[in-house]
Design a protein around this motif. Sequence first.
Motif, PDB file in Angstrom:
ATOM      1  N   GLU A 422       0.812  -1.175   0.022  1.00 55.62           N
ATOM      2  CA  GLU A 422      -0.073   0.082   0.043  1.00 55.62           C
ATOM      3  C   GLU A 422       0.930   1.343  -0.092  1.00 55.62           C
ATOM      4  OE1 GLU A 422      -2.712  -0.148   3.153  1.00 55.62           O
ATOM      5  OE2 GLU A 422      -3.936  -1.539   2.440  1.00 55.62           O
ATOM      6  N   SER A 423       0.340   2.432  -0.827  1.00 54.07           N
ATOM      7  CA  SER A 423       1.268   3.443  -0.827  1.00 54.07           C
ATOM      8  C   SER A 423       0.328   4.596  -1.161  1.00 54.07           C
ATOM      9  CB  SER A 423       2.330   3.509  -1.955  1.00 54.07           C
ATOM     10  OG  SER A 423       3.297   2.322  -1.587  1.00 54.07           O
ATOM     11  N   ASN A 424       0.542   5.870  -1.058  1.00 55.45           N
ATOM     12  CA  ASN A 424      -0.010   7.053  -1.143  1.00 55.45           C
ATOM     13  C   ASN A 424       0.619   7.921  -2.402  1.00 55.45           C
ATOM     14  OD1 ASN A 424      -2.232   6.802   0.748  1.00 55.45           O
ATOM     15  ND2 ASN A 424      -0.650   7.415   2.345  1.00 55.45           N
ATOM     16  N   TYR A 425      -0.088   8.355  -3.032  1.00 52.34           N
ATOM     17  CA  TYR A 425       0.402   8.947  -4.230  1.00 52.34           C
ATOM     18  C   TYR A 425      -0.407  10.283  -4.627  1.00 52.34           C
ATOM     19  CZ  TYR A 425       2.997   4.850  -5.261  1.00 52.34           C
ATOM     20  OH  TYR A 425       3.728   3.659  -5.186  1.00 52.34           O
ATOM     21  N   LYS A 426       0.023  11.237  -5.541  1.00 51.22           N
ATOM     22  CA  LYS A 426      -0.835  12.400  -6.122  1.00 51.22           C
ATOM     23  C   LYS A 426      -0.884  11.954  -7.501  1.00 51.22           C
ATOM     24  CE  LYS A 426       1.826  15.721  -5.450  1.00 51.22           C
ATOM     25  NZ  LYS A 426       2.522  16.943  -5.318  1.00 51.22           N
ATOM     26  N   LEU A 427      -2.258  11.648  -7.820  1.00 50.81           N
ATOM     27  CA  LEU A 427      -2.548  11.573  -9.424  1.00 50.81           C
ATOM     28  C   LEU A 427      -2.605  12.742 -10.134  1.00 50.81           C
ATOM     29  CD1 LEU A 427      -3.415   9.609 -11.542  1.00 50.81           C
ATOM     30  CD2 LEU A 427      -5.992  10.076 -10.700  1.00 50.81           C
ATOM     31  N   HIS A 428      -1.899  12.862 -11.116  1.00 47.49           N
ATOM     32  CA  HIS A 428      -1.783  13.962 -11.686  1.00 47.49           C
ATOM     33  C   HIS A 428      -2.193  13.638 -13.240  1.00 47.49           C
ATOM     34  CE1 HIS A 428       0.311  17.754 -13.365  1.00 47.49           C
ATOM     35  NE2 HIS A 428       0.547  17.151 -14.535  1.00 47.49           N
ATOM     36  N   VAL A 429      -2.905  14.793 -13.732  1.00 45.17           N
ATOM     37  CA  VAL A 429      -3.708  14.477 -15.262  1.00 45.17           C
ATOM     38  C   VAL A 429      -3.685  15.915 -15.811  1.00 45.17           C
ATOM     39  CG1 VAL A 429      -5.874  13.849 -16.315  1.00 45.17           C
ATOM     40  CG2 VAL A 429      -5.289  12.665 -14.014  1.00 45.17           C
ATOM     41  N   ASN A 430      -3.206  15.948 -17.002  1.00 44.26           N
ATOM     42  CA  ASN A 430      -2.992  17.118 -17.879  1.00 44.26           C
ATOM     43  C   ASN A 430      -4.119  16.874 -19.147  1.00 44.26           C
ATOM     44  OD1 ASN A 430      -1.565  19.885 -18.469  1.00 44.26           O
ATOM     45  ND2 ASN A 430      -1.818  18.523 -20.496  1.00 44.26           N
ATOM     46  N   ALA A 511       6.379   8.498 -10.141  1.00 47.15           N
ATOM     47  CA  ALA A 511       6.652   7.023  -9.702  1.00 47.15           C
ATOM     48  C   ALA A 511       6.238   6.222 -10.736  1.00 47.15           C
ATOM     49  CB  ALA A 511       5.893   6.897  -8.337  1.00 47.15           C
ATOM     50  N   TYR A 512       5.111   6.634 -11.359  1.00 47.94           N
ATOM     51  CA  TYR A 512       4.516   5.995 -12.575  1.00 47.94           C
ATOM     52  C   TYR A 512       4.145   6.859 -13.579  1.00 47.94           C
ATOM     53  CZ  TYR A 512       4.393   2.054  -9.234  1.00 47.94           C
ATOM     54  OH  TYR A 512       4.625   0.865  -8.313  1.00 47.94           O
ATOM     55  N   ASP A 513       4.727   6.675 -14.644  1.00 45.29           N
ATOM     56  CA  ASP A 513       3.992   7.342 -15.793  1.00 45.29           C
ATOM     57  C   ASP A 513       3.011   6.380 -16.621  1.00 45.29           C
ATOM     58  OD1 ASP A 513       3.249   8.802 -18.202  1.00 45.29           O
ATOM     59  OD2 ASP A 513       5.229   9.877 -18.243  1.00 45.29           O
ATOM     60  N   LEU A 514       1.813   6.806 -16.634  1.00 40.62           N
ATOM     61  CA  LEU A 514       0.734   6.022 -16.983  1.00 40.62           C
ATOM     62  C   LEU A 514       0.151   6.361 -18.691  1.00 40.62           C
ATOM     63  CD1 LEU A 514      -1.625   5.756 -14.085  1.00 40.62           C
ATOM     64  CD2 LEU A 514       0.363   4.199 -14.744  1.00 40.62           C
ATOM     65  N   SER A 515       0.770   7.136 -19.217  1.00 41.20           N
ATOM     66  CA  SER A 515       0.561   8.074 -20.625  1.00 41.20           C
ATOM     67  C   SER A 515       0.609   6.858 -21.628  1.00 41.20           C
ATOM     68  CB  SER A 515       1.415   9.118 -20.821  1.00 41.20           C
ATOM     69  OG  SER A 515       1.431   9.941 -19.814  1.00 41.20           O
ATOM     70  N   ASN A 516       1.318   6.001 -21.692  1.00 37.05           N
ATOM     71  CA  ASN A 516       1.522   4.917 -22.731  1.00 37.05           C
ATOM     72  C   ASN A 516       1.023   3.631 -22.218  1.00 37.05           C
ATOM     73  OD1 ASN A 516       2.403   6.757 -24.587  1.00 37.05           O
ATOM     74  ND2 ASN A 516       4.511   6.933 -23.756  1.00 37.05           N
ATOM     75  N   SER A 517       0.370   3.501 -21.228  1.00 38.70           N
ATOM     76  CA  SER A 517      -0.131   2.350 -20.767  1.00 38.70           C
ATOM     77  C   SER A 517      -1.307   1.809 -21.722  1.00 38.70           C
ATOM     78  CB  SER A 517      -0.653   2.556 -19.085  1.00 38.70           C
ATOM     79  OG  SER A 517       0.336   2.835 -18.359  1.00 38.70           O
ATOM     80  N   SER A 518      -1.741   0.599 -21.438  1.00 45.65           N
ATOM     81  CA  SER A 518      -3.017  -0.012 -22.377  1.00 45.65           C
ATOM     82  C   SER A 518      -4.354   0.921 -21.533  1.00 45.65           C
ATOM     83  CB  SER A 518      -3.104  -1.446 -22.222  1.00 45.65           C
ATOM     84  OG  SER A 518      -4.177  -1.662 -22.756  1.00 45.65           O
ATOM     85  N   TRP A 519      -4.937   1.925 -22.474  1.00 46.81           N
ATOM     86  CA  TRP A 519      -6.087   2.433 -22.116  1.00 46.81           C
ATOM     87  C   TRP A 519      -7.354   1.843 -23.023  1.00 46.81           C
ATOM     88  CZ3 TRP A 519      -6.405   6.141 -18.182  1.00 46.81           C
ATOM     89  CH2 TRP A 519      -4.948   6.450 -17.707  1.00 46.81           C
ATOM     90  N   SER A 520      -8.429   1.667 -21.943  1.00 41.47           N
ATOM     91  CA  SER A 520      -9.429   1.074 -22.381  1.00 41.47           C
ATOM     92  C   SER A 520     -10.581   2.371 -22.698  1.00 41.47           C
ATOM     93  CB  SER A 520     -10.231   0.173 -21.609  1.00 41.47           C
ATOM     94  OG  SER A 520     -11.505  -0.229 -22.106  1.00 41.47           O
TER      95      SER A 520
END
Length: 688
Positions: A422-430, A511-520
């Motif tokens: 378990e961890s806490n993050y800030k979700l950042h969306v542009n 910590a994680y860049d999700l920009s090029n993850s698999s998006w549905s």
Amino acid sequence: MERVSWQPLALLLLAAAAAVASGTEVGYDGRSMVIDGERRLLISGSIHYPRSTPEMWPDLIRKAKEGGLDAIETYVFWNGHEPRRRQYNFEGSYDIVRFFKEVQDAGMYAILRIGPYICGEWNYGGLPAWLRDISGMQFRMHNNPFEQEMETFTTLIVDKLKEAKMFAGQGGPIILSQIENEYGNVMDKLNNDESASEYIHWCAAMANKQNVGVPWIMCQQDQDVPPNVINTCNGFYCHDWFPKRTDIPKIWTENWTGWQPKYGHLKDLHNVLKSMEKILLHGDYKDTTMGNTNVMVTKYTLDNSSACFISNKFDDKEVNVTLDDGATHVVPAWSVSILPDCKTVAYNSAKIKTQTSVMVKRPGVETVTDGLAWSWMPENLHPFMTDEKGNFRKNELLEQIATSGDQSDYLWYRTSLEHKGESNYKLHVNTTGHELYAFVNGKLVGRHYAPNGGFVFQMETPVKLHSGKNYISLLSATIGLKNYGALFEMMPAGIVGGPVKLVDTVTNTTAYDLSNSSWSYKAGLAGEYRETHLDKAKDRSQWRGGTIPVHRPFTWYKATFEAPTGEEPVVADLLGLGKGVVWKCLTGCNEPSQRFYHVPRSFLKAGEPNTMVLFEEAGGDPTRVSFHTVAVGAACAEAAEVGDESKAALAAFTAACVGKESCTVRHTEDFRAGSGCDSGVLTVQATC
């Protein structure tokens, strides 16, 4: 109050008389439109048929005619008529033939503004979003994909109106047609002057080969004007504007009077101008400056008659103007006085001498509030809380309009990631969207919207990930699409490109860049797919009664009610609801900028229950919603000119308000003395 500028010869207001069944010949010369061989001073106004119901059209057209108009003009709404490619809609409010027949039945002419780009404060300027799906498409440029679609639609509209014999030469009401719209405002900003020029000339050639039998116009096409069209002016001020050729008349296709208490004031103007039609269209004229270029007298002469216009362009002082007969006339700041005989002022643009009325709640009719029977249904968000069962997947963040095809205001972006512990993050969306909701593992963790209309913003919100698979669902929403400007269709929406990332709260690094993850991807809400707004019988068991939750986002509400009695217009008072209400606090603190919405009588059933369905996205209180009728309230006329007003009221308001941003004046009985107004209503007109 709107500032009104005037230069009479330079202004030709569109208008007409009734077409006869045998057909009407329409032409023009350098002075005016020519109808059946006669020069005509033409006055027109807009009624956009999809913005009202067919049942309302006759009354709207009648009121326009009574206001001194002789012609009705309308845009043609491409994305309404062809919401999906080659699937057409000409029913109900989109029955364009019925609309023009109503205009004809009223004994008026019509102006057909096909566009089909219209701007018009209309989503995407009337262009269908599906155009973007066509390979090689460039909006409003010289390219075969766009020109082919534009010509197909234009021809469809023309053929439909020809079949119904709606053009003047067929005995119909249409005396002018327009192709494209305000292209000259953007063509030098399209980064391809050659393509823009080729396109606008193609538009003119395509339009003229339609053989409609009436002239074609192009508004705001001041540069690179194609042959065989009349270029016209749109705007507040067209007095210094002239067409490119001397053999065509000066036409003002749009006079933006929307912020003026205008109906009676403009009716008086129309009547005065019509009384001067012959001298304005056939007389000689001369402009004379009166000691200053800001003050001008324009005098028309024909045989032994004359007519005068006195223009005062000073925006801060009135002027005294003495004419040839020795009479002196006071002209208020930024106004024009019209003297049909060059002796007596019949009209001044700044002096509202007509009765001005306001809409008020109709007395004696009980407001429908307590009688509303509410039920509710939560929007089913569960299917969107994972990245399964989407329309498709992509390892990138896509643009919203092209992805959804504008079939919904909403587009879901969904992905997942494996996480240890378990961890806490800030979700950042542009995002370049208008609104954004963020869900993590099925819980709403954040909401943000574009401030002040700038559709680029970042959302940062705290999130907690658990051990194992975590789901991130982002709901992007648009509130209407851009409709104006060069390359407006290229302005992106949604989370195109991102980035979307999880930021370490300690180091403030990614910590994680999700920009090029698999998006549905999935467009729309569950309630839209179920057509909840239609209140289908099979869904009625899903509605819940009892205590109605308030301030709950993503909730559907339904109410049944009896229609208010009488014939007056019905309005829905949506005070208490959330999204779509802009709150202000310069004046009227804690009041919404708009809360009343017209409900056409044709929508309502008398003597039996009516059903209203609302979707509340942001969270509001529907129990404050009500319905009531409105009627024209009392008003005091003849209250705008020195000598007509209450001198006591004028003195009080002058002392308390002039030079100040805000003021308060206590009403006294002295205000009524000598004013000739017994209604108890005080009307104050101020210019800031």
